[in-house]
Design a protein around this motif. Structure first.
Motif, PDB file in Angstrom:
ATOM      1  N   UNK A  72       0.793  -1.235   0.000  1.00 16.52           N
ATOM      2  CA  UNK A  72       0.000   0.000   0.000  1.00 16.52           C
ATOM      3  C   UNK A  72       0.820   1.277   0.000  1.00 16.52           C
ATOM      4  N   UNK A  73       2.113   1.202   0.270  1.00 16.27           N
ATOM      5  CA  UNK A  73       2.905   2.429   0.428  1.00 16.27           C
ATOM      6  C   UNK A  73       4.135   2.446  -0.471  1.00 16.27           C
ATOM      7  N   UNK A  74       3.968   2.011  -1.714  1.00 18.92           N
ATOM      8  CA  UNK A  74       5.111   1.926  -2.627  1.00 18.92           C
ATOM      9  C   UNK A  74       5.808   3.270  -2.798  1.00 18.92           C
ATOM     10  N   UNK A  75       5.048   4.351  -2.960  1.00 20.36           N
ATOM     11  CA  UNK A  75       5.659   5.667  -3.145  1.00 20.36           C
ATOM     12  C   UNK A  75       6.519   6.078  -1.972  1.00 20.36           C
ATOM     13  N   UNK A  76       6.029   5.853  -0.768  1.00 23.17           N
ATOM     14  CA  UNK A  76       6.800   6.173   0.425  1.00 23.17           C
ATOM     15  C   UNK A  76       8.056   5.310   0.496  1.00 23.17           C
TER      16      UNK A  76
ATOM     17  N   UNK B 198       6.350   5.743  14.872  1.00 23.57           N
ATOM     18  CA  UNK B 198       7.268   6.858  15.100  1.00 23.57           C
ATOM     19  C   UNK B 198       7.994   7.176  13.799  1.00 23.57           C
ATOM     20  N   UNK B 199       8.328   8.426  13.616  1.00 24.19           N
ATOM     21  CA  UNK B 199       9.042   8.875  12.427  1.00 24.19           C
ATOM     22  C   UNK B 199      10.471   9.227  12.805  1.00 24.19           C
ATOM     23  N   UNK B 200      11.416   8.724  12.002  1.00 19.75           N
ATOM     24  CA  UNK B 200      12.836   8.991  12.236  1.00 19.75           C
ATOM     25  C   UNK B 200      13.224   8.634  13.670  1.00 19.75           C
TER      26      UNK B 200
ATOM     27  N   UNK C 186      -0.770   6.383   4.090  1.00 20.43           N
ATOM     28  CA  UNK C 186      -1.251   7.754   3.870  1.00 20.43           C
ATOM     29  C   UNK C 186      -0.192   8.817   4.188  1.00 20.43           C
ATOM     30  N   UNK C 187       0.930   8.409   4.746  1.00 20.39           N
ATOM     31  CA  UNK C 187       1.989   9.348   5.117  1.00 20.39           C
ATOM     32  C   UNK C 187       2.665   9.874   3.859  1.00 20.39           C
ATOM     33  N   UNK C 188       2.712  11.170   3.707  1.00 23.26           N
ATOM     34  CA  UNK C 188       3.378  11.746   2.537  1.00 23.26           C
ATOM     35  C   UNK C 188       4.872  11.874   2.812  1.00 23.26           C
ATOM     36  N   UNK C 189       5.641  11.825   1.757  1.00 22.69           N
ATOM     37  CA  UNK C 189       7.082  11.987   1.875  1.00 22.69           C
ATOM     38  C   UNK C 189       7.393  13.363   2.465  1.00 22.69           C
ATOM     39  N   UNK C 190       6.640  14.369   2.054  1.00 21.00           N
ATOM     40  CA  UNK C 190       6.845  15.722   2.569  1.00 21.00           C
ATOM     41  C   UNK C 190       6.637  15.760   4.090  1.00 21.00           C
TER      42      UNK C 190
ATOM     43  N   UNK D  25       9.618  14.019   5.885  1.00 24.44           N
ATOM     44  CA  UNK D  25      10.847  14.796   5.910  1.00 24.44           C
ATOM     45  C   UNK D  25      10.691  16.101   6.698  1.00 24.44           C
ATOM     46  N   UNK D  26       9.473  16.580   6.867  1.00 27.89           N
ATOM     47  CA  UNK D  26       9.224  17.767   7.675  1.00 27.89           C
ATOM     48  C   UNK D  26       9.509  17.481   9.153  1.00 27.89           C
ATOM     49  N   UNK D  27       9.267  16.247   9.587  1.00 29.78           N
ATOM     50  CA  UNK D  27       9.486  15.859  10.986  1.00 29.78           C
ATOM     51  C   UNK D  27      10.977  15.827  11.322  1.00 29.78           C
ATOM     52  N   UNK D  28      11.803  15.584  10.350  1.00 31.87           N
ATOM     53  CA  UNK D  28      13.248  15.505  10.596  1.00 31.87           C
ATOM     54  C   UNK D  28      13.716  16.804  11.097  1.00 31.87           C
TER      55      UNK D  28
END
Length: 178
Positions: free
Chosen positions: A103-107, A143-145, A168-172, A175-178
């Motif tokens: 479901x999350x190939x793009x990510x 959790x992110x990063x 549903x998590x966008x790449x943007x 990377x904003x969380x970093x």
């Protein structure tokens, strides 16, 4: 370029590289691969090299669930054995990881790693990943990063909800969380 293409020398392959999701391979698949070659070598990268494989080995390896393309998004997933192989795990980490791949190939194409951990110990990957799912009592904290057990971005999600949240998590946003 796929692993198979990089390892072909002349009209027949000299080596065939085959990986499996999460670096896991059961004895029946290993036996089927062994029948295709006279030698199998294990690599440090969760893969196998089949020496001078028989004709049709690539197709057979693929039919067995093998990954021949080094760009395959499933190679960006790590997961512990989860509930199917650990007394501490409370979720089916492999099934949930493969559901994320579906479901999350793009990510997955944009990140370095997504880790699905059956508990906060993080046995399969104790370090930080771009996206980390940590199971506790049958639900996930995402959790992110972060490493397993890190500060959750979303918490208390059922496996299905966690897969949807990651899909549903966008790449943007990641990377904003970093």
């Amino acid at each position: 370029m796929c692993i198979r293409d990089r390892l072909f020398l002349g009209p027949h392959p000299f080596w065939l590289g085959v990986a499996f999701p999460f670096g896991r391979l059961d004895v029946d698949r290993l036996e089927a691969l062994a029948a295709l070659t006279h030698e199998i070598r294990i690599t440090p990268w969760r893969a196998l090299l089949l020496a001078a494989p028989q004709d049709g080995a690539a197709e057979t390896a693929t039919a067995l669930g093998g990954i021949l393309d080094h760009h395959d998004i499933r190679l960006k997933l790590t997961a512990c054995s989860g509930v199917t192989g650990c007394d501490v795990g409370t979720t089916d980490t492999h099934a949930d990881g493969l559901a994320i791949a579906g479901r999350a190939a793009g990510l997955l194409e944009a990140v370095r790693m997504v880790h699905v951990s059956g508990c906060a110990k993080g046995c399969a990957h104790p370090g930080a990943a771009d996206v980390t799912l940590t199971a506790r009592e049958g639900v996930y904290d995402v959790a992110l990063n972060a490493a397993p057990g890190g500060t959750p971005w979303r918490s208390g999600l059922t496996p299905s909800e966690a897969v949807t949240a990651v899909a549903d998590l966008s790449v943007e946003e990641l990377f904003r969380v970093r």
